[in-house]
Design a protein around this motif. Structure first.
Motif, PDB file in Angstrom:
ATOM      1  N   UNK A 169       0.805  -1.222   0.000  1.00 16.33           N
ATOM      2  CA  UNK A 169       0.000   0.000   0.000  1.00 16.33           C
ATOM      3  C   UNK A 169       0.836   1.269   0.000  1.00 16.33           C
ATOM      4  N   UNK A 170       2.133   1.117   0.236  1.00 11.03           N
ATOM      5  CA  UNK A 170       3.015   2.288   0.295  1.00 11.03           C
ATOM      6  C   UNK A 170       3.839   2.472  -0.972  1.00 11.03           C
ATOM      7  N   UNK A 171       3.525   1.715  -2.038  1.00  6.08           N
ATOM      8  CA  UNK A 171       4.371   1.817  -3.228  1.00  6.08           C
ATOM      9  C   UNK A 171       4.106   3.078  -4.049  1.00  6.08           C
ATOM     10  N   UNK A 172       3.008   3.781  -3.753  1.00  3.25           N
ATOM     11  CA  UNK A 172       2.721   5.057  -4.414  1.00  3.25           C
ATOM     12  C   UNK A 172       2.494   6.106  -3.332  1.00  3.25           C
ATOM     13  N   UNK A 173       3.322   7.145  -3.258  1.00  3.59           N
ATOM     14  CA  UNK A 173       3.119   8.173  -2.230  1.00  3.59           C
ATOM     15  C   UNK A 173       1.880   9.016  -2.521  1.00  3.59           C
ATOM     16  N   UNK A 174       1.382   9.674  -1.510  1.00  2.00           N
ATOM     17  CA  UNK A 174       0.210  10.539  -1.678  1.00  2.00           C
ATOM     18  C   UNK A 174       0.655  11.850  -2.315  1.00  2.00           C
ATOM     19  N   UNK A 175       0.090  12.244  -3.451  1.00  6.39           N
ATOM     20  CA  UNK A 175       0.460  13.536  -4.038  1.00  6.39           C
ATOM     21  C   UNK A 175       0.039  14.684  -3.109  1.00  6.39           C
ATOM     22  N   UNK A 176       0.864  15.696  -3.033  1.00  6.03           N
ATOM     23  CA  UNK A 176       0.526  16.835  -2.175  1.00  6.03           C
ATOM     24  C   UNK A 176      -0.711  17.568  -2.681  1.00  6.03           C
ATOM     25  N   UNK A 177      -1.009  17.409  -3.972  1.00  8.82           N
ATOM     26  CA  UNK A 177      -2.157  18.093  -4.573  1.00  8.82           C
ATOM     27  C   UNK A 177      -3.455  17.308  -4.432  1.00  8.82           C
ATOM     28  N   UNK A 178      -3.394  16.163  -3.810  1.00  8.34           N
ATOM     29  CA  UNK A 178      -4.561  15.281  -3.721  1.00  8.34           C
ATOM     30  C   UNK A 178      -5.113  15.340  -2.302  1.00  8.34           C
ATOM     31  N   UNK A 179      -6.410  15.595  -2.184  1.00  8.38           N
ATOM     32  CA  UNK A 179      -7.002  15.721  -0.859  1.00  8.38           C
ATOM     33  C   UNK A 179      -8.491  15.464  -0.897  1.00  8.38           C
ATOM     34  N   UNK A 180      -9.219  16.208  -0.093  1.00  8.21           N
ATOM     35  CA  UNK A 180     -10.655  15.986  -0.074  1.00  8.21           C
ATOM     36  C   UNK A 180     -11.382  17.045   0.729  1.00  8.21           C
ATOM     37  N   UNK A 181     -12.705  16.995   0.649  1.00  7.57           N
ATOM     38  CA  UNK A 181     -13.570  17.967   1.310  1.00  7.57           C
ATOM     39  C   UNK A 181     -14.718  17.255   2.012  1.00  7.57           C
ATOM     40  N   UNK A 182     -15.127  17.835   3.112  1.00 10.28           N
ATOM     41  CA  UNK A 182     -16.253  17.340   3.871  1.00 10.28           C
ATOM     42  C   UNK A 182     -17.318  18.437   3.925  1.00 10.28           C
ATOM     43  N   UNK A 183     -18.586  18.039   3.906  1.00  8.68           N
ATOM     44  CA  UNK A 183     -19.677  19.000   4.033  1.00  8.68           C
ATOM     45  C   UNK A 183     -20.060  19.118   5.504  1.00  8.68           C
ATOM     46  N   UNK A 184     -19.745  20.264   6.112  1.00  6.96           N
ATOM     47  CA  UNK A 184     -20.210  20.566   7.470  1.00  6.96           C
ATOM     48  C   UNK A 184     -21.632  21.094   7.332  1.00  6.96           C
ATOM     49  N   UNK A 185     -22.590  20.256   7.619  1.00  8.67           N
ATOM     50  CA  UNK A 185     -23.974  20.505   7.197  1.00  8.67           C
ATOM     51  C   UNK A 185     -24.721  21.512   8.069  1.00  8.67           C
ATOM     52  N   UNK A 186     -25.462  22.378   7.388  1.00  4.53           N
ATOM     53  CA  UNK A 186     -26.463  23.215   8.043  1.00  4.53           C
ATOM     54  C   UNK A 186     -27.846  22.596   7.889  1.00  4.53           C
ATOM     55  N   UNK A 187     -28.014  21.819   6.813  1.00  2.00           N
ATOM     56  CA  UNK A 187     -29.274  21.123   6.555  1.00  2.00           C
ATOM     57  C   UNK A 187     -28.992  19.741   5.979  1.00  2.00           C
ATOM     58  N   UNK A 188     -29.817  18.786   6.375  1.00  2.00           N
ATOM     59  CA  UNK A 188     -29.811  17.461   5.759  1.00  2.00           C
ATOM     60  C   UNK A 188     -31.262  17.111   5.463  1.00  2.00           C
ATOM     61  N   UNK A 189     -31.590  16.971   4.186  1.00  2.00           N
ATOM     62  CA  UNK A 189     -32.967  16.692   3.794  1.00  2.00           C
ATOM     63  C   UNK A 189     -33.125  15.261   3.313  1.00  2.00           C
ATOM     64  N   UNK A 190     -34.164  14.592   3.809  1.00  2.00           N
ATOM     65  CA  UNK A 190     -34.527  13.260   3.355  1.00  2.00           C
ATOM     66  C   UNK A 190     -35.754  13.381   2.463  1.00  2.00           C
ATOM     67  N   UNK A 191     -35.612  12.965   1.207  1.00  3.05           N
ATOM     68  CA  UNK A 191     -36.716  13.011   0.240  1.00  3.05           C
ATOM     69  C   UNK A 191     -37.177  11.600  -0.042  1.00  3.05           C
ATOM     70  N   UNK A 192     -38.479  11.374   0.075  1.00  2.60           N
ATOM     71  CA  UNK A 192     -39.039  10.058  -0.194  1.00  2.60           C
ATOM     72  C   UNK A 192     -40.228  10.211  -1.133  1.00  2.60           C
ATOM     73  N   UNK A 193     -40.131   9.603  -2.306  1.00  2.00           N
ATOM     74  CA  UNK A 193     -41.178   9.746  -3.306  1.00  2.00           C
ATOM     75  C   UNK A 193     -42.446   8.991  -2.948  1.00  2.00           C
TER      76      UNK A 193
END
Length: 228
Positions: A169-193
């Motif tokens: 799992x360590x044969x490819x280093x993590x690129x410094x330009x590679x990351x991610x984002x999380x949504x810190x939610x103000x609203x979470x809506x559940x829609x059910x048809x």
């Protein structure tokens, strides 16, 4: 002109059946989507997440990624930190995202602020990816123009030679330009048809400190029913 109609024959969603906090409810529906895919095969990507941002001209922009994180801090995804979505997120801070399962007549909408995922979490996830996916993180300057597919394949070949597959799992280093984002939610809506378009829309609205919108804290949210 499309004339066909589909009757939405979902189970709906009642306040009495709603979990006291958003995380448990989203996890319940996500588990059901995975189960449905395993049983019937009609929910091919249960974690497919549509992510919406706004560009510098005020135009909306949307794309589909895979939700790779989900906990009390919100849903999260990985991307190049120089991509269009990352650039737009940094400029405005706002973000919206949705999970949609048409075969189940269900959807989940998240709205809030984008928070960059920490490097330790990113590194831990990166090593879980297949070798080819780790190589592609180096080969692709996401969202930038490329001459043709041959140029992209050539870049992948260069990095494959630089970081050959050793089975580690360590044969490819993590690129410094590679990351991610999380949504810190103000609203979470559940829609059910439901039939006759009388759908259920139950929305968790954050009432607690915006610095800590914990999706597992019942005391941080109130539930509002919105008209369909």
């Amino acid at each position: 002109m499309t004339t066909g109609r589909t009757e939405y024959t979902g189970e709906g969603l009642d306040e009495r059946d709603l979990a006291p906090a958003p995380l448990a409810q989203v996890e319940k529906w996500l588990a059901a989507a995975h189960h449905r895919q395993a049983e019937r095969g009609d929910v091919p990507e249960p974690t497919a997440l549509s992510v919406a941002t706004v560009d510098a001209a005020g135009m909306p922009d949307v794309r589909t990624v895979l939700m790779r994180f989900l906990d009390a801090r919100g849903p999260g995804f990985v991307t190049d930190l120089g991509s269009a979505k990352s650039t737009q997120i940094r400029a405005t801070g706002g973000i919206a995202a949705s999970l949609t399962w048409p075969a189940m007549f269900r959807a989940v909408r998240f709205r809030g602020r984008a928070v960059e995922i920490g490097r330790d979490e990113i590194a831990a996830y990166f090593v879980s990816r297949p070798w080819g996916s780790r190589i592609s993180a180096w080969a692709s300057d996401q969202s930038r123009p490329v001459a043709d597919r041959a140029a992209l394949v050539a870049a992948s070949a260069r990095y494959a030679a630089l970081y050959p597959d050793t089975g580690s799992p360590d044969d490819v280093p993590v690129p410094s330009s590679w990351g991610g984002w999380r949504v810190a939610c103000d609203e979470v809506e559940l829609w059910a048809g439901r039939r006759d378009r009388l759908h259920d829309r139950l929305v968790y609205v954050r009432t607690a400190d915006p610095a800590a919108p914990a999706l597992d804290d019942p005391g941080a949210w109130e539930v509002v029913r919105r008209q369909p």
